[in-house]
Design a protein around this motif. Sequence first.
Motif, short mmCIF file in Angstrom:
data_model
loop_
_atom_site.label_atom_id
_atom_site.label_comp_id
_atom_site.label_asym_id
_atom_site.label_seq_id
_atom_site.Cartn_x
_atom_site.Cartn_y
_atom_site.Cartn_z
N PRO A 176 0.77 -1.20 -0.13
CA PRO A 176 -0.01 -0.07 0.11
C PRO A 176 0.84 1.26 0.06
CG PRO A 176 -0.11 -0.91 2.12
CD PRO A 176 0.99 -1.65 1.42
N SER A 177 2.10 1.23 -0.15
CA SER A 177 2.98 2.39 -0.40
C SER A 177 2.57 3.44 -1.07
CB SER A 177 4.64 1.78 -0.32
OG SER A 177 4.74 1.44 -1.69
N MET A 178 2.10 2.89 -2.65
CA MET A 178 1.64 3.52 -3.53
C MET A 178 3.01 4.11 -4.22
SD MET A 178 -1.51 3.02 -3.18
CE MET A 178 -2.39 4.10 -4.28
N HIS A 179 4.17 3.42 -4.13
CA HIS A 179 5.35 3.91 -4.81
C HIS A 179 5.21 3.46 -6.39
CE1 HIS A 179 9.53 4.36 -5.76
NE2 HIS A 179 9.48 3.56 -6.18
N LEU A 180 5.48 4.44 -7.27
CA LEU A 180 5.33 4.35 -8.72
C LEU A 180 6.56 3.84 -9.43
CD1 LEU A 180 2.95 7.31 -9.57
CD2 LEU A 180 2.16 4.81 -9.00
N ARG A 181 6.31 2.85 -10.29
CA ARG A 181 7.36 2.67 -11.43
C ARG A 181 6.60 2.71 -12.72
NH1 ARG A 181 10.21 -2.52 -9.39
NH2 ARG A 181 8.22 -3.09 -8.50
N THR A 182 7.30 3.22 -13.70
CA THR A 182 6.90 3.03 -15.05
C THR A 182 7.08 1.92 -15.75
OG1 THR A 182 6.76 3.94 -17.30
CG2 THR A 182 8.69 4.05 -16.31
N ILE A 183 6.00 1.07 -16.43
CA ILE A 183 6.28 0.04 -17.08
C ILE A 183 6.92 0.40 -18.67
CG2 ILE A 183 5.24 -2.04 -18.25
CD1 ILE A 183 3.51 -2.03 -15.78
N ARG A 184 8.17 -0.17 -18.68
CA ARG A 184 8.68 -0.08 -19.92
C ARG A 184 8.49 -1.37 -21.07
NH1 ARG A 184 14.79 2.26 -20.13
NH2 ARG A 184 13.55 4.12 -19.27
N TYR A 185 7.97 -1.17 -21.91
CA TYR A 185 7.50 -2.16 -23.00
C TYR A 185 8.71 -2.09 -24.15
CZ TYR A 185 2.79 -2.79 -20.70
OH TYR A 185 1.95 -2.90 -20.01
N PRO A 186 8.62 -3.23 -24.80
CA PRO A 186 9.88 -3.05 -25.80
C PRO A 186 9.53 -2.00 -26.83
CG PRO A 186 9.58 -5.40 -25.35
CD PRO A 186 8.41 -4.68 -24.43
N LYS A 187 8.48 -1.89 -27.18
CA LYS A 187 7.83 -0.98 -28.15
C LYS A 187 6.40 -0.34 -27.49
CE LYS A 187 9.29 -3.59 -32.21
NZ LYS A 187 8.80 -4.23 -33.40
N PRO A 188 6.33 1.01 -27.74
CA PRO A 188 4.93 1.66 -27.51
C PRO A 188 3.86 0.67 -27.67
CG PRO A 188 6.63 3.07 -28.67
CD PRO A 188 7.12 1.67 -28.90
N LEU A 189 2.89 0.57 -26.70
CA LEU A 189 1.82 -0.11 -26.88
C LEU A 189 0.33 0.90 -26.79
CD1 LEU A 189 2.52 -3.22 -24.82
CD2 LEU A 189 2.46 -2.92 -27.18
N GLU A 190 -0.56 0.72 -27.20
CA GLU A 190 -1.98 1.30 -27.11
C GLU A 190 -2.86 0.66 -26.17
OE1 GLU A 190 -3.35 0.97 -31.04
OE2 GLU A 190 -2.55 3.04 -31.66
N GLY A 191 -3.82 1.10 -25.29
CA GLY A 191 -4.68 0.61 -24.82
C GLY A 191 -4.72 0.51 -23.14
N LEU A 192 -5.56 -0.48 -22.79
CA LEU A 192 -5.40 -0.43 -21.31
C LEU A 192 -4.99 -1.94 -20.85
CD1 LEU A 192 -8.90 1.31 -20.67
CD2 LEU A 192 -6.48 2.28 -20.63
N PRO A 193 -4.34 -2.21 -19.56
CA PRO A 193 -3.92 -3.45 -19.25
C PRO A 193 -5.18 -4.03 -18.61
CG PRO A 193 -3.23 -1.87 -17.64
CD PRO A 193 -3.75 -0.98 -18.84
N LEU A 194 -5.30 -5.66 -19.01
CA LEU A 194 -6.48 -6.35 -18.33
C LEU A 194 -5.77 -7.44 -17.55
CD1 LEU A 194 -8.64 -6.20 -21.59
CD2 LEU A 194 -9.09 -5.13 -19.58
N PRO A 195 -6.04 -7.71 -16.32
CA PRO A 195 -5.59 -8.58 -15.39
C PRO A 195 -5.91 -10.13 -15.85
CG PRO A 195 -7.16 -7.41 -14.25
CD PRO A 195 -7.14 -6.79 -15.50
N LEU A 196 -5.12 -11.01 -15.96
CA LEU A 196 -5.50 -12.31 -15.96
C LEU A 196 -4.96 -13.38 -14.92
CD1 LEU A 196 -3.82 -12.53 -19.79
CD2 LEU A 196 -6.41 -12.00 -19.01
N GLY A 197 -4.85 -12.71 -13.86
CA GLY A 197 -4.53 -13.46 -12.58
C GLY A 197 -2.88 -14.10 -12.68
N GLY A 198 -2.54 -14.31 -11.73
CA GLY A 198 -1.01 -15.09 -11.59
C GLY A 198 -0.19 -13.77 -11.88
N GLY A 199 -0.28 -12.52 -11.59
CA GLY A 199 0.73 -11.61 -11.96
C GLY A 199 0.58 -11.43 -13.67
N ARG A 200 -0.08 -11.73 -14.45
CA ARG A 200 -0.16 -11.57 -15.94
C ARG A 200 -1.25 -10.54 -16.27
NH1 ARG A 200 -0.24 -18.10 -17.43
NH2 ARG A 200 2.14 -18.47 -16.79
N TRP A 201 -0.99 -9.98 -17.28
CA TRP A 201 -1.91 -9.03 -17.90
C TRP A 201 -1.93 -8.85 -19.30
CZ3 TRP A 201 2.74 -7.54 -15.69
CH2 TRP A 201 3.41 -6.39 -16.47
N LEU A 202 -2.90 -8.51 -19.98
CA LEU A 202 -3.19 -8.42 -21.26
C LEU A 202 -2.92 -7.15 -21.93
CD1 LEU A 202 -4.40 -10.31 -23.87
CD2 LEU A 202 -5.91 -8.56 -23.63
#
Length: 352
Positions: free
Chosen positions: A303-329
């Motif tokens: 709950p610290s709310m510390h932020l880190r930006t997620i750096r993908y290999p290439k720019p991506l569009e859209g919103l992340p959708l959680p898939l469970g187990g720490g995975r997202w789409l």
Amino acid sequence: MEFVTPRRVATLPAFTEWAWVATAVDIDGARRLTTQTSTVLAVHDVDALIAGTSEPVRFSVPWRGIAAVSPTLDLAVFPGQHAVRAVDAASRTRWEHRHACWVRGCGKRHLDAAEYEGDRDHGHNGAGSAAFSADGRFVWALALTDVEHEEWLVLDAATGEVSARADTGTRSYGSQQLRHPAPGRMVLSVAERSGPPLLWGAFDGSVLTVEPDYTERLLLDVDEARYLTNTDDRDSLAVHDLADGEVLGTVEPPALRRPSGAGDGPTRWQCHAVFLNADSALAVTDENDELAGRNHHWLVDLPSMHLRTIRYPKPLEGLPLPLGGGRWLTGARGVGWCSEGAKARPPRIWEL
């Protein structure tokens, strides 16, 4: 700004039609990925989808809208302009609950969609929503009683009969229901023209009690013990204790430099943040960040709310959708809209 680079787990085939992408939870708590086109709703096991062996459960789509899938994957419920309809995996209509038409100024109780097919005023989706209870026994649905009044319904999932109902005091133009981990509870987030923006529902088997929440915060996601909210002006992301609503932590959107011509407005959170696992969430800042050439998905430590930006290999569009187990789409456009043929990037699954 600190960053984290995720690992790409899989690349999925691009969808050939506009497809709504969401997540459902089966009876054992495993995540399923649902894809919905104008004709077919498919429910995939995520692990099988990654392995290329998915044999999805399919449902016929009666109309365009955000479907809810039962925990046992044997029933899908579709809120529509004039009715809430339950369809089984054999494409049979199990039941239908008709209500007043959602189209602004109409309010009629249509018997069939054919009554307004082709009518320009009815050429958009209704504003209703639906969700299954955690145990799958009931369907919670927001319905219109007349032009100006809405009610929250608890429907028997097997028969569609009304088990309980309550007036919401809202008049909305959009809503979302997020399943509470307790079987007799549900949370309703309303994009309203009037009334409270958030309602907590409790059903004891016979009576539905609705508690309005006037804190002017938008509900974004719920897990087993917490929930995420954002303010109306999108300047404060917060995590709350689900038991009593206590704020456990807040964070403002990070300040980003803008290139020349990109405007000078402040960075804001989008109305989208999701739990990734017990220790973190994924949040998204507004579209102006793309103009700044910055990645706009953020890992939020809880709950610290510390932020880190997620750096993908290439720019991506859209919103992340959680898939469970720490995975997202990723690869979605808008709130869950997936790729259109070969023109868009195919959906990808990531993990830390």
